[in-house]
Enzyme design. Structure first.
Site, PDB file in Angstrom:
ATOM      1  N   ASP A  99       0.860  -1.175   0.000  1.00  0.00           N
ATOM      2  CA  ASP A  99       0.000   0.000   0.000  1.00  0.00           C
ATOM      3  C   ASP A  99       0.903   1.235   0.000  1.00  0.00           C
ATOM      4  O   ASP A  99       2.111   1.102   0.024  1.00  0.00           O
ATOM      5  CB  ASP A  99      -0.899  -0.025   1.237  1.00  0.00           C
ATOM      6  CG  ASP A  99      -2.215   0.689   0.998  1.00  0.00           C
ATOM      7  OD1 ASP A  99      -2.198   1.835   0.519  1.00  0.00           O
ATOM      8  OD2 ASP A  99      -3.264   0.103   1.287  1.00  0.00           O
TER       9      ASP A  99
ATOM     10  N   ASP B  94     -10.382  -1.252   2.750  1.00  0.00           N
ATOM     11  CA  ASP B  94      -9.209  -0.902   1.955  1.00  0.00           C
ATOM     12  C   ASP B  94      -8.074  -1.835   2.371  1.00  0.00           C
ATOM     13  O   ASP B  94      -7.275  -1.545   3.261  1.00  0.00           O
ATOM     14  CB  ASP B  94      -8.832   0.561   2.150  1.00  0.00           C
ATOM     15  CG  ASP B  94      -7.877   1.031   1.062  1.00  0.00           C
ATOM     16  OD1 ASP B  94      -7.557   0.241   0.150  1.00  0.00           O
ATOM     17  OD2 ASP B  94      -7.455   2.198   1.110  1.00  0.00           O
ATOM     18  N   ALA B  95      -8.059  -2.992   1.729  1.00  0.00           N
ATOM     19  CA  ALA B  95      -7.223  -4.104   2.180  1.00  0.00           C
ATOM     20  C   ALA B  95      -6.149  -4.465   1.155  1.00  0.00           C
ATOM     21  O   ALA B  95      -5.136  -5.038   1.493  1.00  0.00           O
ATOM     22  CB  ALA B  95      -8.104  -5.321   2.436  1.00  0.00           C
ATOM     23  N   LYS B  96      -6.397  -4.134  -0.107  1.00  0.00           N
ATOM     24  CA  LYS B  96      -5.452  -4.418  -1.202  1.00  0.00           C
ATOM     25  C   LYS B  96      -4.957  -5.847  -1.168  1.00  0.00           C
ATOM     26  O   LYS B  96      -3.774  -6.121  -1.308  1.00  0.00           O
ATOM     27  CB  LYS B  96      -4.321  -3.390  -1.185  1.00  0.00           C
ATOM     28  CG  LYS B  96      -4.865  -1.955  -1.310  1.00  0.00           C
ATOM     29  CD  LYS B  96      -3.803  -0.939  -1.608  1.00  0.00           C
ATOM     30  CE  LYS B  96      -4.362   0.450  -1.879  1.00  0.00           C
ATOM     31  NZ  LYS B  96      -4.971   1.115  -0.705  1.00  0.00           N
ATOM     32  N   ARG B  97      -5.877  -6.783  -1.004  1.00  0.00           N
ATOM     33  CA  ARG B  97      -5.552  -8.200  -0.980  1.00  0.00           C
ATOM     34  C   ARG B  97      -5.434  -8.767  -2.389  1.00  0.00           C
ATOM     35  O   ARG B  97      -5.634  -8.059  -3.376  1.00  0.00           O
ATOM     36  CB  ARG B  97      -6.643  -8.962  -0.194  1.00  0.00           C
ATOM     37  CG  ARG B  97      -6.805  -8.542   1.248  1.00  0.00           C
ATOM     38  CD  ARG B  97      -5.568  -8.823   2.065  1.00  0.00           C
ATOM     39  NE  ARG B  97      -5.820  -8.723   3.499  1.00  0.00           N
ATOM     40  CZ  ARG B  97      -5.610  -7.649   4.250  1.00  0.00           C
ATOM     41  NH1 ARG B  97      -5.150  -6.548   3.718  1.00  0.00           N
ATOM     42  NH2 ARG B  97      -5.847  -7.681   5.552  1.00  0.00           N
TER      43      ARG B  97
END
Lengths: 273, 273
Positions: A99, B94-97
């Site tokens: 991120d 909002d984890a951006k996995r």
């Protein structure tokens, strides 16, 4: 953990096996569901049985997150147990995070400080300032996704970028990041011949290789193209070991399976010494 | 949440503001540290103050993970509060996995089922089979990183792949995924002119636009290039709203700031109606 300590553990145990802790309540032996914390009970039994044959454990964070607070608690317990009983074993948070800067710093704190993992897997898509916050932590390691072992790897990773595949661009660009000496890379074993190309760009870096066993890769192929004088490989097996049996003998079956892989690794290690 | 319900909420509130809950114990007002759960106390006060002016909340998962079990508990409480008090508000993890199939399914369950988020941010690097498991969930939305607002975006996202930038390849390829109608995209506002190019590839999709405010983007520019007849935009502000004041008047200051942005958005919305 210092990289030298990982290498010396590999030489001592004659193994570069990483056991993936993809612990799933639907797959663990039924009798464990009566325990107060079935996930931790399973992990503890697997660790107790397999630790002589492996040098790393890799909890797959998704499996713990899926159970919310309880899962997170099981993960913390597993890490406390590992760090107390087996501090010499390398731990990998398979989290695939990444991120913008201040957020990556948060993730780094979560996994390196709160949970005391030695390393974490990171996705490269957001570039330099999403990776460097992890590289600031001394004796912690950042394992960047280069070439993964799934079918979707061909969507973007192998596409041509400025004259070479994207995963090569990732390898090459990431070497310029501050703290790059603390980088390792994920390179899937289902495409072992790619490892020769990877080694041209990162001749010494440790590679975390998933996809041996259940996903079809061959240990011999991986070593042929990927091994270095300091080994430079951590080969992961998850389901093939931890779910070798779903009965009360699950730990014993996992032990046998881990030992079997360790013996194959011992043969490969003998070739480089 | 159905997309039509999001659109109707936008029209009703005359706002497409998303408030980012990047809650940091080092930045929240000191008096809240005496509360039993300071993170939840802060979030609750921010939600109570700002909900008339925004249509979405976006907890940045890293900030919660950094505090281990306690942070995870604060996040769960925040989600329970939001879903009970304001079920009409769109929620974004909002984890951006992003991971291989069976692991992505786990993440999807963690955020869509256990935590009851309406949507989650996902990194595209691992391709189709890392994204599709999220797209299987009806009335849940997957927000794929296309062009992020950080400096590192130029490392890979804007590099040329098969004749166009990688982020365009991500937009284009992802449209072929099963369940693609449930995709949204992250497009950073620091490069608002890119939005015109994005709209050529995804003319109707909702875009989550970070980087307005603290990161320097302009709301007018974003709307000029990115707005659609059904709005198609969620513009996020985190620090600019939630840390508008670090004193006891923090909630009131956040409210004023959110209202001010809502008023600017109302002007932009008037242009398309």
């Amino acid at each position: 953990m210092k990289i030298e300590d990982l290498i010396s553990q590999i030489r001592q145990k004659k193994s570069f096996l990483c056991v993936g802790l993809d612990t799933d309540l639907d797959k663990i032996p039924r009798h464990l569901l009566e325990e107060e914390d079935p996930i931790f009970a399973f992990n503890k039994a697997i660790i107790d049985a397999t630790h002589p044959y492996c040098v790393a454990y890799k909890p797959n964070i998704a499996f713990y997150e899926a159970y919310g607070l309880n899962g997170w608690r099981s993960l913390e317990r597993t890490m406390v147990y590992l760090n107390e009983k087996h501090p010499e074993i390398f731990t990998i948070a398979d989290a695939k995070r990444g991120d913008i800067g201040n957020t990556s710093t948060r993730y780094a704190k979560a996994f390196f400080e709160t949970m005391k993992f030695d390393s974490i897997t990171i996705a490269p898509y957001m570039g330099k300032d999403s990776v460097e916050p992890f590289l600031e932590f001394k004796d912690r390691h950042t394992i960047l996704l280069a070439l993964t072992s799934n079918q979707g790897a061909f969507d973007f990773q192998t596409k041509n970028v400025s004259g070479r595949e994207l995963y090569k661009e990732v390898l090459s660009v990431s070497k310029t990041y501050k703290g790059a000496e603390r980088l390792m890379y994920v390179v899937g074993a289902t495409k072992a011949t790619y490892l020769a190309d990877v080694r041209k760009l990162v001749p010494e870096s440790f590679l975390l290789v998933p996809g041996v066993g259940a996903q079809g890769g061959s240990l011999q192929e991986v070593c042929k193209y990927g091994i270095t004088k300091d080994v430079g490989l951590l080969v992961n097996s998850s389901r093939g070991i931890i779910y070798a049996s779903a009965e009360t003998d699950f730990a014993e079956s996992a032990e046998k399976k881990a030992q079997q892989i360790q013996e194959e690794m011992e043969i490969e290690l003998a070739k480089i010494n």
